[in-house]
Scaffold this motif. Structure first.
Motif, short mmCIF file in Angstrom:
data_model
loop_
_atom_site.label_atom_id
_atom_site.label_comp_id
_atom_site.label_asym_id
_atom_site.label_seq_id
_atom_site.Cartn_x
_atom_site.Cartn_y
_atom_site.Cartn_z
N MET A 7 0.84 -1.20 0.00
CA MET A 7 0.00 0.00 0.00
C MET A 7 0.87 1.24 0.00
O MET A 7 1.76 1.37 0.81
N ARG A 8 0.59 2.15 -0.94
CA ARG A 8 1.42 3.35 -1.06
C ARG A 8 0.56 4.58 -0.95
O ARG A 8 -0.54 4.60 -1.50
N ILE A 9 1.05 5.61 -0.27
CA ILE A 9 0.25 6.83 -0.21
C ILE A 9 0.58 7.70 -1.41
O ILE A 9 1.60 7.53 -2.07
N LEU A 10 -0.30 8.63 -1.67
CA LEU A 10 -0.18 9.52 -2.81
C LEU A 10 1.06 10.40 -2.66
O LEU A 10 1.21 11.12 -1.68
N GLY A 11 1.97 10.35 -3.66
CA GLY A 11 3.20 11.12 -3.56
C GLY A 11 3.03 12.56 -4.05
O GLY A 11 2.05 12.89 -4.71
N ILE A 68 2.62 15.32 -2.35
CA ILE A 68 1.75 16.21 -1.57
C ILE A 68 2.30 16.31 -0.16
O ILE A 68 2.78 15.31 0.38
N ARG A 118 2.67 16.56 3.91
CA ARG A 118 2.03 15.85 5.03
C ARG A 118 0.79 16.59 5.52
O ARG A 118 -0.22 15.99 5.84
N HIS A 137 -2.04 16.12 3.21
CA HIS A 137 -2.56 14.76 3.40
C HIS A 137 -3.54 14.72 4.57
O HIS A 137 -4.66 14.23 4.45
N TYR A 189 -6.83 16.69 3.88
CA TYR A 189 -7.78 15.98 3.01
C TYR A 189 -8.30 14.70 3.67
O TYR A 189 -9.45 14.32 3.48
N PHE A 190 -7.44 14.08 4.47
CA PHE A 190 -7.91 12.88 5.18
C PHE A 190 -9.11 13.23 6.05
O PHE A 190 -10.14 12.55 6.04
N LEU A 191 -8.98 14.32 6.79
CA LEU A 191 -10.09 14.73 7.67
C LEU A 191 -11.32 15.12 6.87
O LEU A 191 -12.44 14.74 7.20
N LEU A 192 -11.09 15.86 5.79
CA LEU A 192 -12.22 16.27 4.94
C LEU A 192 -12.98 15.05 4.40
O LEU A 192 -14.20 15.02 4.37
N PHE A 193 -12.22 14.02 4.02
CA PHE A 193 -12.84 12.85 3.39
C PHE A 193 -13.48 11.90 4.40
O PHE A 193 -14.30 11.07 4.04
N THR A 194 -13.06 12.00 5.67
CA THR A 194 -13.59 11.04 6.64
C THR A 194 -14.52 11.67 7.68
O THR A 194 -15.13 10.94 8.46
N SER A 227 -17.97 10.25 7.88
CA SER A 227 -18.00 8.89 8.42
C SER A 227 -17.82 8.88 9.93
O SER A 227 -18.43 8.07 10.62
#
Lengths: 274, 296
Positions: free
Chosen positions: B1-5, B7, B9, B12, B15-20, B23
């Motif tokens: 598993m690789r994170i999007l390069g 960009i 930290r 990252h 956007y992680f918070l925005l996307f989750t 949920s």
């Protein structure tokens, strides 16, 4: 040797056809009883096809019982669930597949852990929570607590991991934001999975029973399964009316399923053993 | 598993918070808050109107002496015993039969899959008619074979079995799909090699198909067990728990306590015991899997 095999093949086929006949039998009676008069549904022995077909039962459920409105309510619940689950599950799935965050794995496992908690176990506190939010007897209340789907997040995450990351990174180089990459590149590549997942969610939402049974109290808010259960009280023993209602509830998901069979099965098979 | 390069930290995390965030909110509302609230609730006496009264473990003490709770527990487990082995075996056999792509088989598949997409309430109503003592088709068929008529849903000895038949009928589809997907993943070369070595069809079934399908069989076993112990819809429509308490199940009893008698605390205590049962069943099955599940 080959002749012997074909005999056993035929036996298997006959058994399969017999089984399919049993699977189908309830649908047959559902439909024919819905076209029978009360006298005919009570005939002994039961008729295999209606002798005097009538639309009276459908008139009853649609005019006297408001099944038109209930169909709309049901479609609203199912449709809203599809939109919300596809939107939020795909976004969260993408975050867990591609974005870095402290304790990301643990957060993912905490989300997945709800799969181990059947909703009936917490149905009473769910009801009381909704009551505190003043959302009892609203369709939004039914929808609100059904939006989160750990299965959906998992499904999308697995799918996104299978996409070539180079495509997304090339877009980063070109100056696209994560938001743009997600909507312009990733989601258009995810039409199949969205189709499968959306279909599963729609049928799930269409057939929901216990939760809306508890939440919805007034007649005009009912969804079809609730209205059907209530038909039992109002038209007790009127099998024709009950079966007409059952047909109304059963037909839309069956049509969707037949139209998009492959997509539906892919969704189930995926969730099944990954 | 690789994170999007490419960009930072910070981006990252943003956007992680925005996307989750949605949920986080919806999972809390639907699961985590009710879970925590449920623990407290089970220690109170609460009718959803007046203030809840803290009573410690009294609800749990009461339920161990409550005969209806034990009848419901027994019924839920007997129901599972009727349903689970039947579904696992039948859906496996049907899936092996349907594992061809002829036109006829594709048509039969649709018929086998229908119950999965149909409202459980709609089918429960039809089955209620099928089982009807006077008009139902089942007694008509019994007569045809010179067997005695039965009061399928009114006889305490038969009612739970009748409900279980509907459960089996309705639960096959999903598991047939799982087995079919598994069968299609077995490489054809295995069978070809076995054929060259002179294996019969029966040999291939028991020495290739069954062991290779054991992980899916295990999954089907666990999910079907959890699903069947929670039976509610068919009971609600077909018998309302009757005759007497003959078809009271745990979920039905939770429903009655919570939303009929408004004994929220007591209903919640039963729900926790149900959850305990489900966890124990799952743990037992996981412990036993080493003995029979074959992983490649």
């Amino acid at each position: 040797m080959s002749r012997k095999r074909s005999v056993s093949d035929i036996v298997v086929l006959i058994l399969l056809i017999f089984g399919a006949f049993i699977m189908f039998m309830p649908y047959w009676f559902m439909v024919i009883l819905s076209f029978e008069t009360p006298e005919e549904t009570a005939s002994v022995p039961p008729h295999l096809i209606p002798h005097n077909p009538t639309m009276e039962n459908y008139r009853k459920v649609f005019i006297d019982m408001n099944f038109g409105l209930y169909s709309l309510n049901t479609a609203f619940v199912a449709g809203a669930l599809v939109v919300a689950q596809v939107l939020f599950c795909s976004m969260a799935g993408y975050a867990f597949a591609r974005l870095a965050f402290p304790f990301r794995r643990i957060i993912f496992l905490i989300f997945l852990s709800v799969m181990m908690l059947p909703t009936v176990v917490i149905i009473i506190p769910r009801y009381l929570l909704l009551k505190n939010l003043h959302l009892i007897n609203t369709l939004s209340g039914v929808i609100l607590l059904e939006i989160f789907s750990a299965f959906g997040i998992f499904l999308y995450r697995q799918h996104f991991l299978s996409l070539p990351i180079e495509l997304e990174e090339a877009a980063v180089v070109d100056g696209a934001s994560v938001w743009q990459i997600f909507w312009k590149i990733v989601m258009p590549l995810s039409k199949n999975i969205t189709m499968s997942f959306g279909l599963l969610v729609f049928i799930y939402g269409w057939n929901l029973f216990l939760w809306p049974l508890i939440v919805l109290t007034s007649p005009e808010k009912r969804t079809l399964p609730i209205a059907l259960a209530m038909l039992q009280g109002r038209y007790f023993g009127d099998w024709g009316a009950m079966m007409a209602g059952a047909v109304v509830a059963a037909v839309p998901p069956i049509i969707l399923f037949i139209l998009a069979q492959k997509s539906f099965i892919r969704g189930i098979a995926f969730g099944g053993f990954k | 598993m690789r994170i999007l390069g490419g960009i930072s930290r910070k981006k990252h995390a943003m956007y992680f918070l925005l996307f989750t965030v949605a949920s986080f909110v919806f999972s809390s509302l639907a699961y985590y808050i009710p879970f925590g609230y449920g623990i407290r609730l089970s220690l109170t006496s609460y009718d959803a109107i007046s203030k809840p009264i803290f009573i410690g473990f009294d609800n749990f003490k009461e339920l161990f002496q409550d005969p209806v709770f034990w009848v419901s527990t027994k019924n839920s487990f007997i129901y599972a015993l009727y349903v689970v082995p039947t579904i696992v075996i039948l859906s496996f056999l049907i899936a092996t039969g349907l594992n061809k792509e002829t036109r006829l088989i594709m048509f039969l598949r649709v018929l086998y899959f229908l119950p999965m997409v149909t409202s459980s309430i709609a089918v429960s109503l039809v089955w209620k008619w099928i089982f009807h003592r006077d008009y139902g088709i089942l007694n008509r068929i019994m007569e045809f074979f010179h067997l005695p008529r039965q009061d399928w849903l009114g006889d305490p000895k038969l009612a739970l079995l009748s409900v279980a038949i509907v459960g089996i009928w309705g639960g096959l589809s999903y598991n047939i799909i799982l087995f079919l997907a598994g069968l299609q993943n077995i490489p054809k070369t295995y069978y070809e090699a076995a054929m060259i070595d002179g294996a019969t069809k029966k040999d291939m079934l028991f020495y290739i198909t069954v062991p290779l399908m054991s992980p899916i069989t295990f999954f089907v076993l666990v999910t079907t067990t959890i699903w069947s112990v929670q039976v509610f819809d068919t009971v609600f429509i077909m018998t309302s728990g009757g005759p007497g308490y003959a078809t009271y199940t745990l979920v039905y009893y939770i429903y009655r306590n919570g939303f009929f008698w408004f004994r929220m605390g007591y209903g919640m205590a039963i729900a926790w015991v149900l959850y305990g049962f489900l966890l124990i069943l799952t743990i037992i099955q996981f412990a036993l899997q080493r003995k029979w599940v074959y992983y490649e």
